[in-house]
Design a protein around this motif. Structure first.
Motif, PDB file in Angstrom:
ATOM      1  N   ILE A   1      25.408 -12.247   1.346  1.00  0.00           N
ATOM      2  CA  ILE A   1      24.858 -10.916   1.596  1.00  0.00           C
ATOM      3  C   ILE A   1      25.622  -9.907   0.741  1.00  0.00           C
ATOM      4  O   ILE A   1      26.857  -9.903   0.731  1.00  0.00           O
ATOM      5  CB  ILE A   1      24.970 -10.548   3.079  1.00  0.00           C
ATOM      6  CG1 ILE A   1      24.242 -11.596   3.914  1.00  0.00           C
ATOM      7  CG2 ILE A   1      24.421  -9.150   3.346  1.00  0.00           C
ATOM      8  CD1 ILE A   1      24.719 -11.695   5.321  1.00  0.00           C
ATOM      9  N   THR A   2      24.894  -9.075   0.012  1.00  0.00           N
ATOM     10  CA  THR A   2      25.500  -8.001  -0.768  1.00  0.00           C
ATOM     11  C   THR A   2      24.938  -6.673  -0.260  1.00  0.00           C
ATOM     12  O   THR A   2      24.159  -6.642   0.692  1.00  0.00           O
ATOM     13  CB  THR A   2      25.197  -8.164  -2.268  1.00  0.00           C
ATOM     14  OG1 THR A   2      23.791  -8.073  -2.467  1.00  0.00           O
ATOM     15  CG2 THR A   2      25.717  -9.499  -2.788  1.00  0.00           C
ATOM     16  N   HIS A   3      25.312  -5.581  -0.911  1.00  0.00           N
ATOM     17  CA  HIS A   3      24.865  -4.255  -0.478  1.00  0.00           C
ATOM     18  C   HIS A   3      23.340  -4.136  -0.472  1.00  0.00           C
ATOM     19  O   HIS A   3      22.783  -3.324   0.232  1.00  0.00           O
ATOM     20  CB  HIS A   3      25.482  -3.168  -1.349  1.00  0.00           C
ATOM     21  CG  HIS A   3      24.986  -3.188  -2.765  1.00  0.00           C
ATOM     22  ND1 HIS A   3      25.475  -4.062  -3.706  1.00  0.00           N
ATOM     23  CD2 HIS A   3      24.027  -2.464  -3.373  1.00  0.00           C
ATOM     24  CE1 HIS A   3      24.830  -3.866  -4.847  1.00  0.00           C
ATOM     25  NE2 HIS A   3      23.959  -2.904  -4.680  1.00  0.00           N
ATOM     26  N   SER A   4      22.658  -4.990  -1.220  1.00  0.00           N
ATOM     27  CA  SER A   4      21.196  -4.907  -1.272  1.00  0.00           C
ATOM     28  C   SER A   4      20.523  -5.877  -0.306  1.00  0.00           C
ATOM     29  O   SER A   4      19.307  -6.003  -0.313  1.00  0.00           O
ATOM     30  CB  SER A   4      20.697  -5.159  -2.695  1.00  0.00           C
ATOM     31  OG  SER A   4      21.144  -6.408  -3.148  1.00  0.00           O
ATOM     32  N   GLY A   5      21.294  -6.559   0.535  1.00  0.00           N
ATOM     33  CA  GLY A   5      20.710  -7.439   1.541  1.00  0.00           C
ATOM     34  C   GLY A   5      21.053  -8.897   1.301  1.00  0.00           C
ATOM     35  O   GLY A   5      21.927  -9.233   0.511  1.00  0.00           O
ATOM     36  N   VAL A   6      20.338  -9.792   2.018  1.00  0.00           N
ATOM     37  CA  VAL A   6      20.573 -11.221   1.890  1.00  0.00           C
ATOM     38  C   VAL A   6      20.096 -11.672   0.519  1.00  0.00           C
ATOM     39  O   VAL A   6      18.942 -11.486   0.155  1.00  0.00           O
ATOM     40  CB  VAL A   6      19.846 -12.014   3.000  1.00  0.00           C
ATOM     41  CG1 VAL A   6      20.013 -13.510   2.787  1.00  0.00           C
ATOM     42  CG2 VAL A   6      20.358 -11.612   4.371  1.00  0.00           C
ATOM     43  N   ARG A   7      21.014 -12.221  -0.260  1.00  0.00           N
ATOM     44  CA  ARG A   7      20.683 -12.666  -1.615  1.00  0.00           C
ATOM     45  C   ARG A   7      20.111 -14.072  -1.607  1.00  0.00           C
ATOM     46  O   ARG A   7      19.194 -14.377  -2.335  1.00  0.00           O
ATOM     47  CB  ARG A   7      21.932 -12.649  -2.501  1.00  0.00           C
ATOM     48  CG  ARG A   7      22.421 -11.286  -2.822  1.00  0.00           C
ATOM     49  CD  ARG A   7      21.463 -10.603  -3.758  1.00  0.00           C
ATOM     50  NE  ARG A   7      22.049  -9.375  -4.234  1.00  0.00           N
ATOM     51  CZ  ARG A   7      21.853  -8.890  -5.419  1.00  0.00           C
ATOM     52  NH1 ARG A   7      21.078  -9.494  -6.266  1.00  0.00           N
ATOM     53  NH2 ARG A   7      22.405  -7.747  -5.763  1.00  0.00           N
ATOM     54  N   GLU A   8      20.726 -14.954  -0.814  1.00  0.00           N
ATOM     55  CA  GLU A   8      20.313 -16.339  -0.831  1.00  0.00           C
ATOM     56  C   GLU A   8      20.850 -17.032   0.412  1.00  0.00           C
ATOM     57  O   GLU A   8      21.899 -16.673   0.931  1.00  0.00           O
ATOM     58  CB  GLU A   8      20.847 -17.027  -2.090  1.00  0.00           C
ATOM     59  CG  GLU A   8      20.113 -18.274  -2.469  1.00  0.00           C
ATOM     60  CD  GLU A   8      20.455 -18.743  -3.880  1.00  0.00           C
ATOM     61  OE1 GLU A   8      20.219 -19.918  -4.137  1.00  0.00           O
ATOM     62  OE2 GLU A   8      20.953 -17.949  -4.690  1.00  0.00           O
ATOM     63  N   THR A   9      20.107 -18.032   0.901  1.00  0.00           N
ATOM     64  CA  THR A   9      20.533 -18.844   2.031  1.00  0.00           C
ATOM     65  C   THR A   9      20.440 -20.304   1.617  1.00  0.00           C
ATOM     66  O   THR A   9      19.429 -20.730   1.063  1.00  0.00           O
ATOM     67  CB  THR A   9      19.641 -18.602   3.267  1.00  0.00           C
ATOM     68  OG1 THR A   9      19.705 -17.212   3.622  1.00  0.00           O
ATOM     69  CG2 THR A   9      20.081 -19.431   4.447  1.00  0.00           C
ATOM     70  N   LEU A  10      21.498 -21.056   1.882  1.00  0.00           N
ATOM     71  CA  LEU A  10      21.525 -22.486   1.584  1.00  0.00           C
ATOM     72  C   LEU A  10      21.783 -23.270   2.858  1.00  0.00           C
ATOM     73  O   LEU A  10      22.505 -22.816   3.745  1.00  0.00           O
ATOM     74  CB  LEU A  10      22.649 -22.819   0.598  1.00  0.00           C
ATOM     75  CG  LEU A  10      22.531 -22.334  -0.817  1.00  0.00           C
ATOM     76  CD1 LEU A  10      23.781 -22.733  -1.598  1.00  0.00           C
ATOM     77  CD2 LEU A  10      21.296 -22.910  -1.485  1.00  0.00           C
ATOM     78  N   LYS A  11      21.228 -24.474   2.912  1.00  0.00           N
ATOM     79  CA  LYS A  11      21.464 -25.375   4.035  1.00  0.00           C
ATOM     80  C   LYS A  11      22.516 -26.398   3.607  1.00  0.00           C
ATOM     81  O   LYS A  11      22.501 -26.869   2.467  1.00  0.00           O
ATOM     82  CB  LYS A  11      20.165 -26.076   4.410  1.00  0.00           C
ATOM     83  CG  LYS A  11      20.279 -27.049   5.546  1.00  0.00           C
ATOM     84  CD  LYS A  11      18.938 -27.499   6.081  1.00  0.00           C
ATOM     85  CE  LYS A  11      18.166 -28.323   5.081  1.00  0.00           C
ATOM     86  NZ  LYS A  11      16.965 -28.940   5.686  1.00  0.00           N
ATOM     87  N   PHE A  12      23.447 -26.709   4.527  1.00  0.00           N
ATOM     88  CA  PHE A  12      24.383 -27.792   4.244  1.00  0.00           C
ATOM     89  C   PHE A  12      24.603 -28.615   5.494  1.00  0.00           C
ATOM     90  O   PHE A  12      24.340 -28.180   6.611  1.00  0.00           O
ATOM     91  CB  PHE A  12      25.706 -27.272   3.665  1.00  0.00           C
ATOM     92  CG  PHE A  12      26.614 -26.574   4.629  1.00  0.00           C
ATOM     93  CD1 PHE A  12      27.636 -27.246   5.270  1.00  0.00           C
ATOM     94  CD2 PHE A  12      26.465 -25.221   4.877  1.00  0.00           C
ATOM     95  CE1 PHE A  12      28.486 -26.597   6.136  1.00  0.00           C
ATOM     96  CE2 PHE A  12      27.304 -24.550   5.734  1.00  0.00           C
ATOM     97  CZ  PHE A  12      28.323 -25.243   6.375  1.00  0.00           C
ATOM     98  N   LEU A  13      25.064 -29.821   5.288  1.00  0.00           N
ATOM     99  CA  LEU A  13      25.270 -30.778   6.359  1.00  0.00           C
ATOM    100  C   LEU A  13      26.763 -30.956   6.583  1.00  0.00           C
ATOM    101  O   LEU A  13      27.525 -31.158   5.636  1.00  0.00           O
ATOM    102  CB  LEU A  13      24.635 -32.128   5.991  1.00  0.00           C
ATOM    103  CG  LEU A  13      24.723 -33.237   7.019  1.00  0.00           C
ATOM    104  CD1 LEU A  13      23.998 -32.841   8.303  1.00  0.00           C
ATOM    105  CD2 LEU A  13      24.102 -34.496   6.437  1.00  0.00           C
ATOM    106  N   LYS A  14      27.164 -30.869   7.840  1.00  0.00           N
ATOM    107  CA  LYS A  14      28.564 -31.105   8.226  1.00  0.00           C
ATOM    108  C   LYS A  14      28.648 -32.508   8.811  1.00  0.00           C
ATOM    109  O   LYS A  14      27.923 -32.846   9.718  1.00  0.00           O
ATOM    110  CB  LYS A  14      28.988 -30.044   9.242  1.00  0.00           C
ATOM    111  CG  LYS A  14      30.252 -30.315  10.057  1.00  0.00           C
ATOM    112  CD  LYS A  14      31.471 -30.637   9.248  1.00  0.00           C
ATOM    113  CE  LYS A  14      32.713 -30.726  10.079  1.00  0.00           C
ATOM    114  NZ  LYS A  14      32.963 -31.999  10.727  1.00  0.00           N
ATOM    115  N   LEU A  15      29.527 -33.325   8.216  1.00  0.00           N
ATOM    116  CA  LEU A  15      29.751 -34.688   8.687  1.00  0.00           C
ATOM    117  C   LEU A  15      31.003 -34.739   9.551  1.00  0.00           C
ATOM    118  O   LEU A  15      31.899 -33.912   9.411  1.00  0.00           O
ATOM    119  CB  LEU A  15      29.948 -35.652   7.508  1.00  0.00           C
ATOM    120  CG  LEU A  15      28.764 -35.810   6.561  1.00  0.00           C
ATOM    121  CD1 LEU A  15      29.160 -36.753   5.431  1.00  0.00           C
ATOM    122  CD2 LEU A  15      27.556 -36.338   7.295  1.00  0.00           C
TER     123      LEU A  15
END
Length: 88
Positions: free
Chosen positions: A70-84
């Motif tokens: 998130i930057t001053h202009s809002g959510v830039r990108e969302t990524l999914k990751f897996l926790k093992l």
């Protein structure tokens, strides 16, 4: 900004990498679980070029998580990751 997270899946620590064309731009990184609950916030400022942030995930249960930049202009990108689970 181009966002990547590695290793994916992660057991103890993940690294979030992104490029920024700006120096000293404020950002926030949010780690969210699969239910939408916010688990961790990391704040900082960018350097121009490659930025890498270490994220400790060892205390999270195994499962699917999302990391948001998130930057001053809002959510830039969302990524999914897996926790093992950490092997013992």
């Amino acid at each position: 900004m181009s966002l990547s997270i590695y290793p994916n899946p992660a057991a103890d620590e993940a690294k979030l990498a992104f490029n920024s064309s700006l120096n000293n731009e404020s950002y926030e990184i949010r780690i969210v679980n699969n239910s939408g609950m916010n688990l961790q916030n990391i704040e900082g400022t960018t350097v121009q070029g490659q930025n890498t942030i270490r994220i400790h995930v060892g205390n999270y249960p195994s499962g699917i998580y999302y990391v948001q930049l998130i930057t001053h202009s809002g959510v830039r990108e969302t990524l999914k990751f897996l926790k093992l689970a950490i092997s013992e």
